[in-house]
Scaffold this active site. Structure first.
Site, PDB file in Angstrom:
ATOM      1  N   CYS A   1      33.300  21.491 -13.452  1.00  0.00           N
ATOM      2  CA  CYS A   1      33.020  21.430 -12.012  1.00  0.00           C
ATOM      3  C   CYS A   1      34.298  20.974 -11.332  1.00  0.00           C
ATOM      4  CB  CYS A   1      31.875  20.455 -11.746  1.00  0.00           C
ATOM      5  SG  CYS A   1      31.508  20.184  -9.994  1.00  0.00           S
TER       6      CYS A   1
ATOM      7  N   CYS B   1      38.898   0.915  -7.004  1.00  0.00           N
ATOM      8  CA  CYS B   1      39.703   1.885  -7.749  1.00  0.00           C
ATOM      9  C   CYS B   1      41.193   1.644  -7.496  1.00  0.00           C
ATOM     10  CB  CYS B   1      39.325   3.306  -7.343  1.00  0.00           C
ATOM     11  SG  CYS B   1      40.223   4.572  -8.277  1.00  0.00           S
TER      12      CYS B   1
ATOM     13  N   CYS C   1      24.395  13.811 -11.260  1.00  0.00           N
ATOM     14  CA  CYS C   1      25.801  13.487 -11.501  1.00  0.00           C
ATOM     15  C   CYS C   1      26.054  12.002 -11.278  1.00  0.00           C
ATOM     16  CB  CYS C   1      26.697  14.308 -10.579  1.00  0.00           C
ATOM     17  SG  CYS C   1      28.456  14.158 -10.955  1.00  0.00           S
TER      18      CYS C   1
ATOM     19  N   CYS D   1      39.916   8.344   0.294  1.00  0.00           N
ATOM     20  CA  CYS D   1      38.835   7.670  -0.427  1.00  0.00           C
ATOM     21  C   CYS D   1      38.616   6.218  -0.021  1.00  0.00           C
ATOM     22  CB  CYS D   1      39.101   7.747  -1.927  1.00  0.00           C
ATOM     23  SG  CYS D   1      37.727   7.076  -2.904  1.00  0.00           S
TER      24      CYS D   1
ATOM     25  N   ARG E   1      29.487  25.059  -4.333  1.00  0.00           N
ATOM     26  CA  ARG E   1      28.680  23.950  -3.812  1.00  0.00           C
ATOM     27  C   ARG E   1      29.134  23.530  -2.424  1.00  0.00           C
ATOM     28  NH1 ARG E   1      28.582  20.537  -8.085  1.00  0.00           N
ATOM     29  NH2 ARG E   1      26.766  21.719  -8.763  1.00  0.00           N
TER      30      ARG E   1
ATOM     31  N   CYS F   1      25.776  15.453 -15.297  1.00  0.00           N
ATOM     32  CA  CYS F   1      27.177  15.601 -14.906  1.00  0.00           C
ATOM     33  C   CYS F   1      27.789  14.218 -14.712  1.00  0.00           C
ATOM     34  CB  CYS F   1      27.267  16.406 -13.601  1.00  0.00           C
ATOM     35  SG  CYS F   1      28.949  16.619 -12.961  1.00  0.00           S
TER      36      CYS F   1
ATOM     37  N   CYS G   1      44.228   7.676  -3.405  1.00  0.00           N
ATOM     38  CA  CYS G   1      43.757   8.899  -2.745  1.00  0.00           C
ATOM     39  C   CYS G   1      43.524   8.599  -1.262  1.00  0.00           C
ATOM     40  CB  CYS G   1      42.475   9.400  -3.403  1.00  0.00           C
ATOM     41  SG  CYS G   1      42.604   9.631  -5.199  1.00  0.00           S
TER      42      CYS G   1
END
Length: 335
Positions: A189, A53, A97, A60, A261, A129, A57
């Protein structure tokens, strides 16, 4: 009690700072007014495209710029994803998901493959999802037409702390994606992560943003950071169970109809600690041995926990209306 979208930060701060036993009691009271307290939604999260990616972040391990053990993998084949969804359904999951380590969705063959995945899982009677990064209105509409039920796009933290964690996209970018998802009439979400070096005001700020959207997210994931070697936050201390409980309970009180969640970080929790989170208003978990690339409790352990706590899995596509007419919440007790 009317569901409110006009909460002030001061009101949320007061709730968040309530003595913890009183806070749990109040949240449990709200939870029972809107949900079956013995029912928990079981979700499975699969990384359909891992690593590489371009974002930065700080938490991550899938960011290309960090040196972690995550191996870059191309987008999975549709048939393998459908098989994984079937296995998840067999194991008891009712929501599936699919996550891709993309900055944004691009209109190309990979997106076409994701649309095929959505169509395939949708035919299985599961809530489908996706979490694919930023979306345009048109892309959200295409996902909706393919049968997408929900889209995950977390705020991660408060707007004030956000630049300390991510520089490659803005807070408004995230809100724009949530707006595009809502316009397409896809279930939203959105939650965040605690343990990113933020303070209590930042946690309140993130909850305030979510609770003052035009419509509350239907699902609010509360994640505890799982530090990964090679990321800038690898040395962050573990978030305590009481911090998780405060976040879950506050989210339950201010967004009573949402699914709250209990997400990342659950692998470090005992059954007793998870039970406290359910008591405080959590009513959804991720099952399976991984959350994208971070560890998660094994399915057998979750089944044992459900038996111990007499919990039952929530059915797919269950009506979101309050289970009973809401009764007035008792006023906060003095400590």
């Amino acid at each position: 009690m009317i569901i409110r979208n006009d909460w002030t930060r001061e009101e949320i701060t007061e709730i968040y700072n309530t003595p913890v036993m009183d806070l749990i009691y109040r949240a449990a009271t709200v939870h029972r007014a809107y949900h079956d307290p013995n029912e928990v939604q079981v979700c499975t999260l699969l990384s359909v495209k891992t690593g590489g990616c371009p974002e930065d972040c700080a938490y991550c391990p899938q960011a290309a710029r960090y040196h972690t053990d995550v191996k870059v993998e191309k987008l999975m084949d549709v048939d393998k994803v459908i098989k994984a969804a079937a296995d998840a359904k067999e194991a008891g999951s009712t929501r599936f998901c699919m996550g891709a380590a993309w900055r944004e969705v691009r209109d190309n063959r990979d997106f076409d493959k994701v649309l095929e995945m959505v169509k395939g899982v949708n035919t299985m009677g599961m809530e489908v999802c996706c979490t694919l990064g930023m979306l345009t209105e048109d892309q959200a509409e295409k996902l909706k037409d393919a049968g997408l039920y929900a889209y995950n796009h977390n705020l991660d933290t408060s707007e004030e702390h956000y630049e300390e964690i991510i520089s490659t996209r803005t807070y408004d970018d995230r809100l724009d994606t949530l707006n595009n998802v809502r316009k397409a009439k896809i279930s939203v979400c959105s939650g965040g992560i605690i343990g990113l070096g933020e303070n209590h005001d930042d946690r309140v700020g993130m909850l305030h943003t979510l609770a003052t959207l035009v419509e509350h997210p239907e699902s609010v994931p509360v994640n505890a950071l799982v530090p990964v070697e090679g990321t800038p936050l690898e040395d962050q201390p573990r978030v305590s169970i009481w911090e998780m409980i405060r976040m879950i309970a506050t989210a339950r009180i201010i967004m009573p109809n949402a699914m709250v969640r209990l997400s990342a970080g659950r692998v470090r929790m005992t059954v007793e600690e998870q039970a406290m989170c359910f008591l405080a208003g959590a009513n959804s978990i991720f099952a399976g041995d991984k959350l994208l690339t971070t560890p998660n409790p094994e399915e057998d352990l979750d089944k044992q926990m459900f038996q111990t706590l007499n919990l039952k899995p929530r059915a797919s596509f269950k009506d979101q209306e309050p289970a009973v007419e809401f009764k007035q919440i008792p006023e906060q007790q003095e400590a």
